[in-house]
Design an enzyme around this catalytic site. Structure first.
Site, PDB file in Angstrom:
ATOM      1  N   THR A   1      -7.777  -2.151   8.391  1.00 12.88           N
ATOM      2  CA  THR A   1      -8.224  -1.063   7.541  1.00 12.88           C
ATOM      3  C   THR A   1      -9.668  -1.340   7.121  1.00 12.88           C
ATOM      4  O   THR A   1     -10.284  -2.311   7.561  1.00 12.88           O
ATOM      5  CB  THR A   1      -7.305  -0.975   6.304  1.00 12.88           C
ATOM      6  OG1 THR A   1      -7.240  -2.278   5.703  1.00 12.88           O
ATOM      7  CG2 THR A   1      -5.904  -0.551   6.702  1.00 12.88           C
TER       8      THR A   1
ATOM      9  N   HIS B   1      -7.863   3.752  19.750  1.00 13.04           N
ATOM     10  CA  HIS B   1      -7.005   2.728  20.347  1.00 13.04           C
ATOM     11  C   HIS B   1      -7.514   2.270  21.709  1.00 13.04           C
ATOM     12  O   HIS B   1      -7.504   1.079  22.017  1.00 13.04           O
ATOM     13  CB  HIS B   1      -5.558   3.244  20.434  1.00 13.04           C
ATOM     14  CG  HIS B   1      -4.931   3.382  19.081  1.00 13.04           C
ATOM     15  ND1 HIS B   1      -4.217   4.494  18.690  1.00 13.04           N
ATOM     16  CD2 HIS B   1      -4.934   2.563  17.997  1.00 13.04           C
ATOM     17  CE1 HIS B   1      -3.802   4.342  17.443  1.00 13.04           C
ATOM     18  NE2 HIS B   1      -4.226   3.184  17.000  1.00 13.04           N
TER      19      HIS B   1
ATOM     20  N   PRO C   1      -6.845  -5.661   0.774  1.00 14.06           N
ATOM     21  CA  PRO C   1      -6.257  -6.734   1.580  1.00 14.06           C
ATOM     22  C   PRO C   1      -7.056  -7.067   2.844  1.00 14.06           C
ATOM     23  O   PRO C   1      -6.953  -8.174   3.350  1.00 14.06           O
ATOM     24  CB  PRO C   1      -4.865  -6.181   1.934  1.00 14.06           C
ATOM     25  CG  PRO C   1      -4.887  -4.735   1.601  1.00 14.06           C
ATOM     26  CD  PRO C   1      -5.926  -4.542   0.550  1.00 14.06           C
TER      27      PRO C   1
ATOM     28  N   ASP D   1       0.816   0.407  13.589  1.00 13.62           N
ATOM     29  CA  ASP D   1       1.256   1.674  14.192  1.00 13.62           C
ATOM     30  C   ASP D   1       1.574   1.532  15.673  1.00 13.62           C
ATOM     31  O   ASP D   1       2.215   2.396  16.263  1.00 13.62           O
ATOM     32  CB  ASP D   1       0.219   2.784  13.951  1.00 13.62           C
ATOM     33  CG  ASP D   1      -1.162   2.432  14.470  1.00 13.62           C
ATOM     34  OD1 ASP D   1      -1.282   2.015  15.643  1.00 13.62           O
ATOM     35  OD2 ASP D   1      -2.132   2.584  13.713  1.00 13.62           O
TER      36      ASP D   1
ATOM     37  N   ASP E   1      -7.431  -4.861  14.370  1.00 12.55           N
ATOM     38  CA  ASP E   1      -7.262  -3.440  14.071  1.00 12.55           C
ATOM     39  C   ASP E   1      -7.002  -3.328  12.574  1.00 12.55           C
ATOM     40  O   ASP E   1      -5.877  -3.130  12.134  1.00 12.55           O
ATOM     41  CB  ASP E   1      -6.080  -2.905  14.880  1.00 12.55           C
ATOM     42  CG  ASP E   1      -5.808  -1.433  14.598  1.00 12.55           C
ATOM     43  OD1 ASP E   1      -6.653  -0.779  13.963  1.00 12.55           O
ATOM     44  OD2 ASP E   1      -4.738  -0.949  15.029  1.00 12.55           O
TER      45      ASP E   1
ATOM     46  N   GLN F   1       0.833  -1.196   0.000  1.00  7.78           N
ATOM     47  CA  GLN F   1       0.000   0.000   0.000  1.00  7.78           C
ATOM     48  C   GLN F   1       0.871   1.251   0.000  1.00  7.78           C
ATOM     49  O   GLN F   1       2.077   1.180   0.207  1.00  7.78           O
ATOM     50  CB  GLN F   1      -0.889   0.008   1.256  1.00  7.78           C
ATOM     51  CG  GLN F   1      -0.090  -0.169   2.555  1.00  7.78           C
ATOM     52  CD  GLN F   1      -0.892  -0.826   3.660  1.00  7.78           C
ATOM     53  OE1 GLN F   1      -2.111  -0.806   3.651  1.00  7.78           O
ATOM     54  NE2 GLN F   1      -0.199  -1.412   4.631  1.00  7.78           N
TER      55      GLN F   1
ATOM     56  N   ASP G   1       0.792 -12.569   7.190  1.00  7.30           N
ATOM     57  CA  ASP G   1      -0.648 -12.567   7.003  1.00  7.30           C
ATOM     58  C   ASP G   1      -1.365 -12.906   8.320  1.00  7.30           C
ATOM     59  O   ASP G   1      -1.206 -14.006   8.862  1.00  7.30           O
ATOM     60  CB  ASP G   1      -0.987 -13.608   5.926  1.00  7.30           C
ATOM     61  CG  ASP G   1      -2.481 -13.711   5.690  1.00  7.30           C
ATOM     62  OD1 ASP G   1      -3.230 -12.817   6.144  1.00  7.30           O
ATOM     63  OD2 ASP G   1      -2.909 -14.704   5.058  1.00  7.30           O
ATOM     64  N   GLY G   2      -2.145 -11.979   8.818  1.00  8.10           N
ATOM     65  CA  GLY G   2      -2.850 -12.181  10.076  1.00  8.10           C
ATOM     66  C   GLY G   2      -3.851 -13.324  10.012  1.00  8.10           C
ATOM     67  O   GLY G   2      -4.051 -14.046  10.998  1.00  8.10           O
TER      68      GLY G   2
END
Lengths: 280, 280
Positions: free
Chosen positions: B161, B66, B166, B90, B159, B35, B141-142
């Site tokens: 996007t 958060h 993806p 992040d 968490d 990305q 890859d989660g």
């Protein structure tokens, strides 16, 4: 940055934050004696009313603001009969007030008759109650109206624009003292008081002032998508009831989309960063 | 409409709604394997991280998202020890997780190592806990990570996007089934699940699916200024505790700016228009 603007309405919510809504048509635009009034047909939010290029309300999300300014104090008052709305020419607050069966009369003190006329024509679902026989429309200065009507109202709702230009007086100490005098014993008032993200000093000052004038004060909030920061505050001064106790049966029976008894209690819960803004 | 654009970052939050932040400087921009990653210095919100031109987090308001993704389920679990964060490169979620003293290990399964590196460099207050010895960073890859670790975690936090590109798989039934298998007995998972104003069908589908997989499900919300509509939802699937009961003493002792015991309860209160989106 690529330019990607289509036809749209853009508001500078702060000097550093901007919201833009895609617009299908401009339905109305005029300069009244007080401000520029415009109505747009937007793609996302239905019709949009702006005053001096600031978003007042949209058909899609208006219920959040209108329900949250009116019902918390109306449900905290055991039997509101005489109600005053200062500002609010679009009629959204009046519509909510009249959902309470005990209300005998709502005075709408709006300075700009053109806002009322434009809303009746272009925003009929918001202005729907303005022709109700219980509504007494007083076109003129809300500050003077409040000062001239001591001990007249059970509930006063201040539906103002932002604290710039004509609305500045609606955020000041002398107005709040006047509001206190215009309340009947046990009465409450609520006002929209902007965002804790962008108006910290204003909020702190308002609550410092309110605590000097009213025996009971509160701040609560709701999430309004089209207002800066989303987290929108409402401030309360009361001569009697606090908002912790309210008529839950009446609240539950209201035909609403945002407000309900659970949200009444939730709206009183303040995040630590907001409590810090309030100081005391 | 007058053109009033200064230097800024603009996100098309929906095809009809746009937010623009005034920018002082572009601090970083790169195309990673996954990305476009950018960091801006904004006037209003401090530093801003974007992925593919979508706002991920800003220094000013990051605490809302958060804190609200992590603490409600962490406080509902009696003693979270093993925690998995999917996405979240992040580091903001990891930072919050480590505020719970019982946590022995946090695995961060982030697909894009560059997000981690860029955040460490440009967002040190958000990435502050990524070097903690309890943090186990797994770049990859989660979805695969979750599938490969049955009964491994007390709490899983997703968490992600938005559900395009993806991240689509992170909003699907097979992932949720895999998450259930990766939880230890009595475990909970929470995921960010977008806005009830703009993603009604997604939310309805997610909750329909969650109810088939988890014995206990919940939706709660927080007010995030820089996300579309402000009203942001989080969805929970639990093998044991519901969110109504939680460790209030632990919640009250956290060093937080948005979350607190009162907000924990308030976040569970859903406006009628949101309950309607959820269906059942």
């Amino acid at each position: 940055m690529a330019e990607r603007r289509g036809a749209g309405f853009t508001e500078d919510q702060t000097k550093n934050l901007r919201i833009s809504l895609r617009v299908r048509a401009i339905l109305h635009k005029e300069r009244s004696a007080y401000q520029e009034i415009a109505v747009y047909e937007t793609e996302e939010f239905g019709r949009l009313l702006t005053l001096d290029d600031v978003i007042m309300t949209t058909e899609k999300d208006e219920f959040v603001y209108h329900e949250m300014l009116s019902h918390p104090v109306l449900c905290a008052h055991p039997r509101p009969r005489q109600v005053l709305v200062v500002g609010g020419g679009d009629g959204g607050i009046v519509r909510e007030v009249l959902k309470h069966a005990s209300v005998e009369r709502v005075v709408l003190a709006e300075i700009d008759e053109r806002v009322i006329e434009v809303s009746k024509r272009y925003l009929p679902t918001i202005a729907s109650a303005l022709d109700d026989p219980r509504v007494d429309i007083q076109v003129g200065d809300g500050i003077a109206y409040v000062a001239d009507h001591p001990e007249a109202f059970d509930v006063i709702l201040v539906d103002s624009t932002d604290p710039v230009g004509p609305a500045v007086g609606l955020f000041g100490e002398s107005f709040y003292r006047s509001v206190r005098r215009a309340l009947r014993p046990g009465g409450l008032f609520a006002a929209q008081t902007e965002s804790p993200w962008f108006n910290e000093e204003l909020l702190e000052r308002i609550h410092h002032t309110l605590r000097e004038i009213f025996p009971v004060t509160r701040l609560y909030w709701g999430a309004v998508p089209t207002y800066p920061g989303g987290f929108w505050t409402f401030s309360v001064g009361s001569l009697g009831p606090d908002l912790d106790t309210f008529d839950e049966a009446r609240a539950a029976a209201l035909d609403t989309k945002y407000y309900c008894p659970e949200i009444h209690r939730a709206a009183l819960a303040l995040p630590p960063f907001v409590r810090r803004v309030l100081g005391g």
